[in-house]
Motif scaffolding. Structure first.
Motif, short mmCIF file in Angstrom:
data_model
loop_
_atom_site.label_atom_id
_atom_site.label_comp_id
_atom_site.label_asym_id
_atom_site.label_seq_id
_atom_site.Cartn_x
_atom_site.Cartn_y
_atom_site.Cartn_z
N THR A 145 0.82 -1.22 0.00
CA THR A 145 0.00 0.00 0.00
C THR A 145 0.85 1.26 0.00
N VAL A 146 2.17 1.11 0.17
CA VAL A 146 3.05 2.27 0.28
C VAL A 146 3.41 2.80 -1.12
N PRO A 147 3.18 4.09 -1.38
CA PRO A 147 3.52 4.65 -2.69
C PRO A 147 5.02 4.51 -2.98
N ASP A 148 5.34 4.25 -4.23
CA ASP A 148 6.74 4.19 -4.68
C ASP A 148 7.55 3.16 -3.91
N ALA A 149 6.90 2.07 -3.58
CA ALA A 149 7.57 0.91 -2.98
C ALA A 149 7.02 -0.33 -3.67
N GLN A 150 7.87 -1.33 -3.82
CA GLN A 150 7.47 -2.54 -4.52
C GLN A 150 7.99 -3.77 -3.80
N LEU A 151 7.14 -4.76 -3.61
CA LEU A 151 7.62 -6.04 -3.11
C LEU A 151 8.18 -6.78 -4.32
N TYR A 152 9.49 -6.81 -4.42
CA TYR A 152 10.15 -7.36 -5.61
C TYR A 152 10.48 -8.84 -5.45
N ALA A 153 10.98 -9.24 -4.27
CA ALA A 153 11.43 -10.62 -4.11
C ALA A 153 11.15 -11.12 -2.71
N ALA A 202 4.78 -15.18 -2.92
CA ALA A 202 4.96 -14.26 -4.05
C ALA A 202 3.67 -14.08 -4.83
N LEU A 203 2.95 -15.17 -5.02
CA LEU A 203 1.68 -15.11 -5.74
C LEU A 203 0.66 -14.27 -4.98
N GLN A 204 0.60 -14.48 -3.66
CA GLN A 204 -0.38 -13.76 -2.85
C GLN A 204 -0.12 -12.26 -2.83
N TYR A 205 1.16 -11.85 -2.78
CA TYR A 205 1.49 -10.43 -2.66
C TYR A 205 2.10 -9.84 -3.93
N LYS A 206 2.04 -10.61 -5.01
CA LYS A 206 2.46 -10.14 -6.34
C LYS A 206 3.94 -9.75 -6.40
N ALA A 207 4.78 -10.51 -5.70
CA ALA A 207 6.23 -10.30 -5.83
C ALA A 207 6.71 -10.87 -7.17
N ILE A 208 7.74 -10.28 -7.72
CA ILE A 208 8.25 -10.70 -9.02
C ILE A 208 9.11 -11.95 -8.91
#
Length: 329
Positions: free
Chosen positions: A30-38, A51-57
């Motif tokens: 929910t944080v702007p300009d932050a991404q759960l990458y791995a 990763a699937l649940q939180y859309k991590a790459i």
């Protein structure tokens, strides 16, 4: 008018995918300009599902591969306490900024090693004690620091719940740092340290499960001039889980679950005022946003959760542990 540049997106990794990691990830996305990458687990299946649940790459079936991923800017360490030092140092040596879940380590010696590694690698390290960044707690600290209601003369803070003993659970596993003190006793101690500082003396007593993990701890921090902090933690008994600050002209009470977003009651001159901060998220986004800004600004230490604060917090935990004769080895 010129368009303002958007802040650099901070790409996060999470190591250790237990309950606290799920809460952290819920707010992180929910944080702007932050991404759960791995994300990384010792189980590839668990990493894939998270990763699937939180859309991590990326999903890694071991921790080391995540630390070597050059696309990761910051890593949240959510493994059991006994692994914090090793996991953190591995990340720091790879140049990955680290937000390590509280307690930062198992003892002060480990904390010093982690700080030294962060400084040697010129890389950001911060202890993840989210309460410090919550608006309701910062508001209380501002009232105390400004002496709005006079001097703080007494603190009562506790954290307790009834948990059915499970020898297979990390919470009850002494070899993993389980027990009430490190897991939840850290919050009342944090309340004392952040409001009153380092005590002159400490009194403490504890009860224990048959496996040696502490089931409860009662502490009194003595500050002189008859100022005291009465602190409790328990994983066998429900407690109010409140923090009550007794000042000369008012009582400030952080209501149930004081360590997370909640309400305040201020009792002064016979009148009770309730303050609600209307929080909708879980509350981890405040420490995440703070950490992201530190990273964008090129900082290697937080101005709120400083290295010295983490040192002092662990020093107090060590002193209590010594008083109650608790050894994790």
């Amino acid at each position: 008018m010129k368009n303002q540049l958007r802040p650099r997106t901070i790409r996060w990794g999470i190591i250790g995918l237990g309950n606290i990691a799920n809460k952290f990830a819920t707010d992180l996305i929910t944080v702007p300009d932050a991404q759960l990458y791995a994300v990384a687990s010792r189980s590839q299946d668990k990493a894939n599902a998270f990763a699937l649940q939180y859309k991590a790459i990326k999903a890694y079936g071991n921790y080391e591969d995540l630390t070597k991923d050059s696309n990761v800017d910051a890593v949240y360490i959510a493994t059991p306490h006994t692994f914090h030092k090793a996991n953190t140092i591995t990340c720091l040596k790879q140049g990955r900024a680290v937000l390590c879940e509280k307690p930062l380590a198992m003892n002060l010696e480990e904390v010093e090693d982690m700080i030294a590694c962060a400084q040697a690698n010129n890389t950001l390290l911060m202890e993840g004690l989210w309460t410090y960044f919550l608006p309701h707690y910062q508001y209380v600290l501002s009232l105390l620091q400004d002496k709005r209601y006079g001097k703080l003369t007494k603190l009562e803070a506790d954290f307790g719940f009834h948990g059915a003993f499970d020898e297979h659970s990390r919470l009850f596993n002494k070899s993993l740092g389980g027990g009430s003190l490190l897991d939840i006793g850290i919050y009342p101690i944090f309340a004392a340290l952040s409001s009153l500082g380092i005590p002159n003396t400490i009194d403490a007593k504890a009860s224990f499960f048959d496996n040696g993990a502490d089931s409860s701890c009662h502490m009194v921090f003595n500050y002189g001039d008859n100022v005291k902090a009465y602190l409790k933690s328990s994983i066998k008994t429900d407690l109010p889980t409140e923090a009550i600050f007794y000042c000369e002209k008012a009582t400030i009470k952080i209501n149930r679950m004081f360590f997370r977003p909640t309400t305040l009651s201020i009792i002064s001159n016979g009148k009770k005022e309730k303050k609600d901060f209307n929080e909708s998220a879980l509350g981890y986004h405040y420490e995440i946003s703070h950490f992201n800004q530190l990273l964008r600004d090129g900082k290697t230490e937080s101005n709120i959760m400083t290295f010295d604060f983490s040192r002092n917090l662990m020093m107090l935990l060590d002193k209590v542990r010594n008083r109650i004769d608790l050894n994790y080895s």
